[in-house]
Scaffold this active site. Structure first.
Site, mmCIF file in Angstrom:
data_model
loop_
_atom_site.group_PDB
_atom_site.id
_atom_site.type_symbol
_atom_site.label_atom_id
_atom_site.label_comp_id
_atom_site.label_asym_id
_atom_site.label_seq_id
_atom_site.Cartn_x
_atom_site.Cartn_y
_atom_site.Cartn_z
ATOM 1 N N ALA A 196 0.832 -1.210 0.000
ATOM 2 C CA ALA A 196 0.000 0.000 0.000
ATOM 3 C C ALA A 196 0.859 1.249 0.000
ATOM 4 C CB ALA A 196 -0.925 -0.001 1.222
ATOM 5 N N GLY B 203 2.099 2.769 -2.801
ATOM 6 C CA GLY B 203 1.983 3.569 -4.025
ATOM 7 C C GLY B 203 1.268 4.892 -3.787
ATOM 8 N N ARG C 65 -3.260 9.451 -9.988
ATOM 9 C CA ARG C 65 -4.430 9.652 -10.851
ATOM 10 C C ARG C 65 -5.733 9.866 -10.071
ATOM 11 N NH1 ARG C 65 -5.165 5.167 -14.830
ATOM 12 N NH2 ARG C 65 -3.553 3.938 -13.819
ATOM 13 N N GLN D 1 7.993 1.786 3.562
ATOM 14 C CA GLN D 1 8.839 1.658 2.375
ATOM 15 C C GLN D 1 9.112 3.052 1.830
ATOM 16 O OE1 GLN D 1 7.126 0.371 -1.274
ATOM 17 N NE2 GLN D 1 9.019 -0.486 -2.088
ATOM 18 N N GLY E 103 1.679 -7.744 -16.292
ATOM 19 C CA GLY E 103 2.729 -8.725 -16.464
ATOM 20 C C GLY E 103 2.134 -9.967 -17.121
ATOM 21 N N ARG F 176 -31.022 8.483 12.468
ATOM 22 C CA ARG F 176 -29.611 8.717 12.772
ATOM 23 C C ARG F 176 -29.145 7.782 13.901
ATOM 24 N NH1 ARG F 176 -29.348 14.829 13.865
ATOM 25 N NH2 ARG F 176 -27.208 14.267 14.410
ATOM 26 N N TYR G 166 -38.721 16.504 14.266
ATOM 27 C CA TYR G 166 -37.380 16.179 14.731
ATOM 28 C C TYR G 166 -37.485 15.603 16.131
ATOM 29 C CZ TYR G 166 -32.734 16.384 16.627
ATOM 30 O OH TYR G 166 -31.561 16.035 17.237
ATOM 31 N N ASN H 181 -33.663 19.895 21.856
ATOM 32 C CA ASN H 181 -32.785 19.103 22.725
ATOM 33 C C ASN H 181 -31.463 19.800 23.010
ATOM 34 O OD1 ASN H 181 -32.086 18.806 19.996
ATOM 35 N ND2 ASN H 181 -31.021 16.895 20.390
HETATM 36 C C1 UD1 Z 1 2.303 -5.208 -10.986
HETATM 37 C C2 UD1 Z 1 2.994 -6.473 -11.433
HETATM 38 C C3 UD1 Z 1 2.380 -6.964 -12.747
HETATM 39 C C4 UD1 Z 1 0.887 -7.167 -12.569
HETATM 40 C C5 UD1 Z 1 0.252 -5.899 -12.034
HETATM 41 C C6 UD1 Z 1 -1.191 -6.157 -11.658
HETATM 42 C C7 UD1 Z 1 5.274 -6.274 -10.627
HETATM 43 C C8 UD1 Z 1 6.668 -5.985 -11.010
HETATM 44 N N1 UD1 Z 1 4.398 -6.218 -11.617
HETATM 45 O O1 UD1 Z 1 2.585 -4.232 -11.958
HETATM 46 O O2 UD1 Z 1 2.974 -8.164 -13.156
HETATM 47 O O3 UD1 Z 1 0.307 -7.527 -13.811
HETATM 48 O O4 UD1 Z 1 0.915 -5.451 -10.834
HETATM 49 O O5 UD1 Z 1 -1.818 -4.956 -11.377
HETATM 50 O O6 UD1 Z 1 4.998 -6.607 -9.499
HETATM 51 N N2 UD1 Z 1 3.740 -0.833 -4.618
HETATM 52 C C9 UD1 Z 1 4.401 -0.564 -3.441
HETATM 53 N N3 UD1 Z 1 5.687 -0.212 -3.465
HETATM 54 C C10 UD1 Z 1 6.408 -0.116 -4.626
HETATM 55 C C11 UD1 Z 1 5.739 -0.388 -5.839
HETATM 56 C C12 UD1 Z 1 4.413 -0.756 -5.803
HETATM 57 O O7 UD1 Z 1 3.785 -0.634 -2.374
HETATM 58 O O8 UD1 Z 1 7.595 0.209 -4.560
HETATM 59 C C13 UD1 Z 1 2.333 -1.217 -4.588
HETATM 60 C C14 UD1 Z 1 1.460 -0.171 -5.255
HETATM 61 O O9 UD1 Z 1 0.913 0.724 -4.279
HETATM 62 C C15 UD1 Z 1 0.372 -0.994 -5.878
HETATM 63 C C16 UD1 Z 1 1.028 -2.341 -6.135
HETATM 64 O O10 UD1 Z 1 2.173 -2.388 -5.324
HETATM 65 O O11 UD1 Z 1 -0.703 -1.206 -5.004
HETATM 66 C C17 UD1 Z 1 1.366 -2.577 -7.588
HETATM 67 O O12 UD1 Z 1 2.271 -1.602 -8.000
HETATM 68 P P1 UD1 Z 1 2.293 -1.067 -9.482
HETATM 69 O O13 UD1 Z 1 3.469 -0.188 -9.681
HETATM 70 O O14 UD1 Z 1 0.959 -0.536 -9.834
HETATM 71 O O15 UD1 Z 1 2.537 -2.423 -10.291
HETATM 72 P P2 UD1 Z 1 2.333 -2.644 -11.801
HETATM 73 O O16 UD1 Z 1 3.413 -1.903 -12.509
HETATM 74 O O17 UD1 Z 1 0.960 -2.366 -12.176
#
Ligand code: UD1
Ligand code: MG
Length: 452
Positions: free
Chosen positions: A7, A9, A13, A71, A147, A323, A356, A376
């Site tokens: 989590a 990332g 967007r 991370q 991938g 509520r 109310y 109230n």
């Molecule tokens: C990754 C997979 C790909 C797969 C795809 C599915 C790898 C190298 N590739 O690609 O094969 O098809 O997911 O959606 O794993 N994240 C971190 N730290 C990081 C990088 C990513 O926590 O340093 C988390 C991101 O928040 C995200 C997830 O890992 O939730 C996937 O990262 P993202 O960069 O979107 O992977 P893809 O390039 O889509």
């Protein structure tokens, strides 16, 4: 079974100051859904890898059963899982463990993929069997961006990322969802040896597949039952699409349990909705928190109910709002434009129009007239109103709390009640009605004539 949830990332967007994984789906953070899925699986350790949004993410969802690994910077999915290894390895089985539990596995989930079903993950875990690498893969029409699963004679040999793939590999339609299960000891061995010599300069988690194959460890696959199970949220459009999927799933489950929904596309459940037999819900109702509807309850159109209990045979709405802290007895009627908060209303009582009722204790067979308001709040403190059994409250009445209306009392329409009303009597506070003889209604003055 350990679970690592990625989590870290950023979620550019989403165009939002709120970290992506904290955006709500059905009223709960995306990451909250994934954490709950891990809990449902009965995970031993749950480690969340976080980065963007930092402490805000952790503060929003922290709980005693969670470990957190920061991370910083984000160098790829392989690097992300590596950050979780100290927490995961700390759960290595002790010597007193039974033989079967000494084989520890780790499941990797994603904080922005909220709707993966527990059944699907159980199948993946079963496929891994504690000694294999198991990938959740899917066959899709448009594999772009994912991938690709490279196979040789049917067996998985490696995963190649879109950006590293040649044309033949790009035509492969079996994709990596990202979710996988690996033996924990193997992960601990593989992750530190990953390199980042690829198109993105990242440490790819997916490179562990080739490492497993090189070691002779079998690589197996399982597949989600529906495509939305592995769809992630990167934009508000995708968030809205998964919200609809989730709401439709909830609606289907309610109908399968016997609830009548006027339109399964027009109900929103943002929490837990518990229904008895023969409950019916008309269109555009929103349920938040924990709502319990007894047997035969009817919720008419356009109601909002939050943390409320509705007794058997009661009717709510249209256009009513219950509520938190509302508890209705049996056969209670709450009609249009009635708001109830932190109040109990006992059996057979009715408040059918424009009222109310806040911080009130209302007895049985009470009739609350149109336009009744419990006052109230004095701007600083809240006070309770008590209305005993068999009371009749005339229309447009204000009950200035704290105040009690005794059993069987009647309040005349337009009363402003500031002291307790005795039981069985009529209490009325109202200016005396007068008629003014000879009074004439004003008439319009003639308009001044224009002069030339
Ligand atoms: C990754 C997979 C790909 C797969 C795809 C599915 C790898 C190298 N590739 O690609 O094969 O098809 O997911 O959606 O794993 N994240 C971190 N730290 C990081 C990088 C990513 O926590 O340093 C988390 C991101 O928040 C995200 C997830 O890992 O939730 C996937 O990262 P993202 O960069 O979107 O992977 P893809 O390039 O889509
Ligand atoms: Mg990426």
């Amino acid at each position: 079974m350990n679970v690592v949830i990625l989590a870290a990332g950023q979620g550019k967007r989403m165009h939002s100051d709120l970290p992506k994984v904290l955006h709500p789906l059905a009223g709960k953070a995306l990451l909250g859904h994934v954490i709950d899925t891990a809990r449902e699986l009965g995970a031993g350790k749950i480690c969340v890898v976080y980065g963007h949004g930092g402490e805000r993410v952790r503060a929003a969802l922290d709980a005693p059963d969670l470990d957190w690994a920061r991370q910083e910077p984000q160098l790829g999915t392989g690097h992300a899982v590596l950050q979780a290894m100290p927490a995961i390895a700390a759960s290595a089985p002790t010597e007193s463990s039974t033989v079967s539990s000494t084989v520890s596995s780790t499941l990797v989930l994603y904080g922005d993929v909220p709707l993966t079903r527990v059944d699907t993950l159980k199948r993946l875990i079963a496929a891994a069997g504690g000694d294999k690498l198991a990938l959740l893969t899917a066959h899709v029409d448009n594999p772009r961006g994912y991938g690709r699963i490279v196979r040789s004679e049917g067996l998985v040999t490696r995963i190649v990322e879109e950006k590293d793939a040649d044309d033949a590999e790009k035509s492969i339609r079996e994709i990596n969802t990202g979710i996988l299960v690996a033996p924990t000891a193997a992960l601990a061995r593989w992750l530190p040896s990953l390199g980042n010599r690829n198109a993105q300069g990242e440490y790819y988690l997916t490179d562990i597949v080739a490492l497993a194959v090189a070691e002779g460890m079998p690589v197996v696959t399982a597949h989600p039952a529906a495509a939305w199970e592995t769809e992630g949220v990167n934009s508000k459009l995708q968030l809205a699409a998964l919200e609809r999927v989730h709401q439709r799933n909830v609606a289907d489950a309610l109908m399968e349990a016997g609830v009548t929904l006027a339109d399964p596309a027009r109900i929103d459940v943002r929490g837990e909705l518990v229904c008895g037999r023969d409950v019916s819900i008309d269109v555009n109702c929103v349920f938040e928190g924990r709502v319990v509807l007894g047997d035969g309850v009817r919720i008419k159109a356009n109601c909002v109910l939050e943390d409320a209990v509705v007794g058997a045979g009661s009717i709510v709405g249209p256009f009513a709002r219950l509520r938190p802290g509302t508890a209705l007895g049996c056969d209670v009627h709450i009609g249009n434009f009635v708001e109830v908060k932190n109040s109990s209303i006992a059996d057979h009582s009715k408040a059918n129009h424009l009222a109310y009722l806040g911080d009130a204790t209302i007895g049985s067979r009470v009739n609350v007239g149109a336009g009744t308001i419990t006052c109230n709040y004095d701007g600083a403190n809240k006070f309770r109103t008590v209305i005993e059994d068999d009371v009749f409250i005339g229309s447009d009445t204000q009950l200035v709390a704290p105040v009690t209306v005794g059993r069987g009392a009647t309040l005349g329409a337009g009363t402003t009640l500031t002291r307790d009303a005795p039981p069985e009597q009529l209490t009325v506070s109202r200016a005396k009605q007068v008629a003014v003889p000879g009074w004439k209604r004003p008439v319009k003055l003639p308009k001044p004539q224009k002069e030339d």
